[in-house]
Design an enzyme around this catalytic site. Structure first.
Site, mmCIF file in Angstrom:
data_model
loop_
_atom_site.group_PDB
_atom_site.id
_atom_site.type_symbol
_atom_site.label_atom_id
_atom_site.label_comp_id
_atom_site.label_asym_id
_atom_site.label_seq_id
_atom_site.Cartn_x
_atom_site.Cartn_y
_atom_site.Cartn_z
ATOM 1 N N MET A 80 -4.620 5.213 3.607
ATOM 2 C CA MET A 80 -4.286 4.986 4.498
ATOM 3 C C MET A 80 -5.565 5.131 5.355
ATOM 4 S SD MET A 80 -0.503 8.137 3.372
ATOM 5 C CE MET A 80 -1.638 9.074 2.264
ATOM 6 N N CYS B 169 -1.440 -4.806 3.974
ATOM 7 C CA CYS B 169 -1.425 -4.847 5.038
ATOM 8 C C CYS B 169 -0.919 -5.324 6.328
ATOM 9 C CB CYS B 169 -2.341 -4.092 6.111
ATOM 10 S SG CYS B 169 -2.571 -3.960 7.937
ATOM 11 N N LYS C 224 -2.504 -5.037 -4.113
ATOM 12 C CA LYS C 224 -0.959 -4.474 -3.390
ATOM 13 C C LYS C 224 -0.854 -5.221 -3.076
ATOM 14 C CE LYS C 224 0.142 0.194 -1.202
ATOM 15 N NZ LYS C 224 1.143 -0.306 0.032
ATOM 16 N N HIS D 216 4.641 -2.678 -2.238
ATOM 17 C CA HIS D 216 5.835 -2.349 -1.757
ATOM 18 C C HIS D 216 6.645 -3.009 -1.174
ATOM 19 C CE1 HIS D 216 5.787 -0.318 2.723
ATOM 20 N NE2 HIS D 216 7.260 -0.366 2.034
ATOM 21 N N GLY E 52 7.031 2.378 -1.097
ATOM 22 C CA GLY E 52 7.795 2.138 0.349
ATOM 23 C C GLY E 52 9.440 3.234 -0.313
ATOM 24 N N GLY E 53 8.809 4.201 0.870
ATOM 25 C CA GLY E 53 10.390 4.597 1.260
ATOM 26 C C GLY E 53 11.138 5.970 -0.240
ATOM 27 N N GLY F 112 2.753 7.702 -0.369
ATOM 28 C CA GLY F 112 2.369 7.452 0.968
ATOM 29 C C GLY F 112 2.510 8.533 2.062
ATOM 30 N N ARG F 113 3.692 8.801 2.849
ATOM 31 C CA ARG F 113 3.930 9.350 3.439
ATOM 32 C C ARG F 113 3.786 11.379 3.240
ATOM 33 N NH1 ARG F 113 7.092 6.362 7.852
ATOM 34 N NH2 ARG F 113 7.710 5.061 6.259
#
Length: 346
Positions: free
Chosen positions: A14, A96, A135, A167, A208-209, A229-230
């Protein structure tokens, strides 16, 4: 811990977030989760301050270096440097979608050039002995998703890449911002599952999500690994539970207070080397999310960490505002509305 595959869980690279301080903090929570650097361009690695860009603590292992670039010789040399610095894996960013990355002809735009990516992987694999991984997204722009993903993986794996982190969203290089590209294109998890089914010998991780360990465990019924990630920022303590739930560890998750106390000597050491304290504590703001005192923890750090002469005692004082909670109560603690904090760019 030595890196071994399959890797059930890893934390996504990130930008502006997964620096050495973030990774050291995450390692206090999980001994086994694979950690990634921010994406570094070949130019930065070849010509920049390597100690600042590449330096990390031995405790961070297993840790992977993510590179961005599109020139075989430059990527080979950057990979060689990364191996010499002790990284366990070299990962190529083909996901990205930012304008800056596109202008450098790397990131998600490379999905339109799988033959080039195959040459890049071959060059890096020829330069290092550690794994070289990729990735990617499932496709970009108007490209049809499954044929694009299948051809991309088939051509790149032919050059020896055996691990792909996908992703499960298309990236739109025009019309959507990087933030919108994280949320607006629909998730197509089933395509990543299909990829694993049609390439069973490859190590396939999904991204992803994915926000919970329960969701990760469900994905692991279909693929080899999960990248979050988040979620690692919104609720970093989930990493503490990952070792037992996803890696089969027998030791109990570490107490949050113990994690903070372990970070104090690290803070003092890095501060003595010139690192501002907030560069470390900013990664720790979500540690107590959902628990009594979480807001007081964040507020005390935010209001005091920038003051002249502020040291680890500020963190100790913030910690005193958070009562210890039993494991049973921790597991049942709801997340109060508004208790989150800002999330990183992935």
């Amino acid at each position: 811990m030595k890196l071994s595959y399959p890797m059930p869980l890893c934390v996504a690279p990130m930008m502006d977030w997964t620096d050495r301080h973030c990774r050291f903090f995450h390692r206090q929570l999980s001994r086994r989760t694979l950690l990634y650097t921010e994406m570094l361009t070949t130019g930065a690695v070849l010509h920049g301050d390597r100690d600042r860009l590449l330096g990390f603590e031995p405790a961070e292992h297993p840790v992977a270096l993510q590179l961005g670039g599109s020139e075989p010789a430059a990527l080979a040399e950057a990979a060689r440097i990364g191996e010499a610095w002790g990284y366990d894996e070299i990962n190529l960013n083909v996901g990205c979608p930012s304008d800056r990355v596109q202008s450098g002809r790397f990131g998600a735009c490379l999905m339109a050039e799988p033959e080039l990516v195959a040459r890049l992987v071959a060059a890096m694999r020829g330069a290092v002995r550690i794994p070289v991984t990729v990735k990617s997204r499932i496709a970009i722009d108007d490209m049809e998703e499954w044929p694009t993903l299948e051809r991309f993986v088939r051509l790149v794996s032919a050059e020896g890449c055996s691990r792909f982190i996908v992703h499960a969203r298309k990236a739109w290089l025009q019309g959507l911002s990087p933030k919108e590209n994280r949320d607006i294109p629909p998730l197509r998890y089933e395509l990543v599952y299909r990829l694993k089914a049609e390439f069973p010998s490859l190590d396939i991780s999904i991204n992803g999500g994915i926000k919970t360990l329960e969701a990760a465990a469900e994905h692991l019924r279909h693929v080899d690994g999960v990248m979050i990630g988040r979620a690692a920022y919104e609720n970093p303590y989930l990493l503490a539970e990952a070792d037992a739930r996803l890696f089969g560890a027998t030791e109990a998750p570490r107490d949050r207070h113990d994690v903070v106390e372990t970070m104090l000597p690290y803070m003092e050491a890095r501060r003595s080397q010139g690192a501002p304290l907030n560069a470390i504590t900013r990664h720790m703001l979500g540690l107590f999310q959902g628990l009594p005192g979480a807001r007081s923890w964040r507020r005390h750090l935010s209001e005091n960490i920038h003051k002249p002469g502020a040291g680890p005692e500020v963190v100790t004082a913030a910690l005193a505002l958070v009562p210890r909670v039993s494991a049973a109560k921790v597991a049942a603690a709801p997340v109060p509305p508004g208790e989150g904090h800002s999330c990183p760019r992935i």
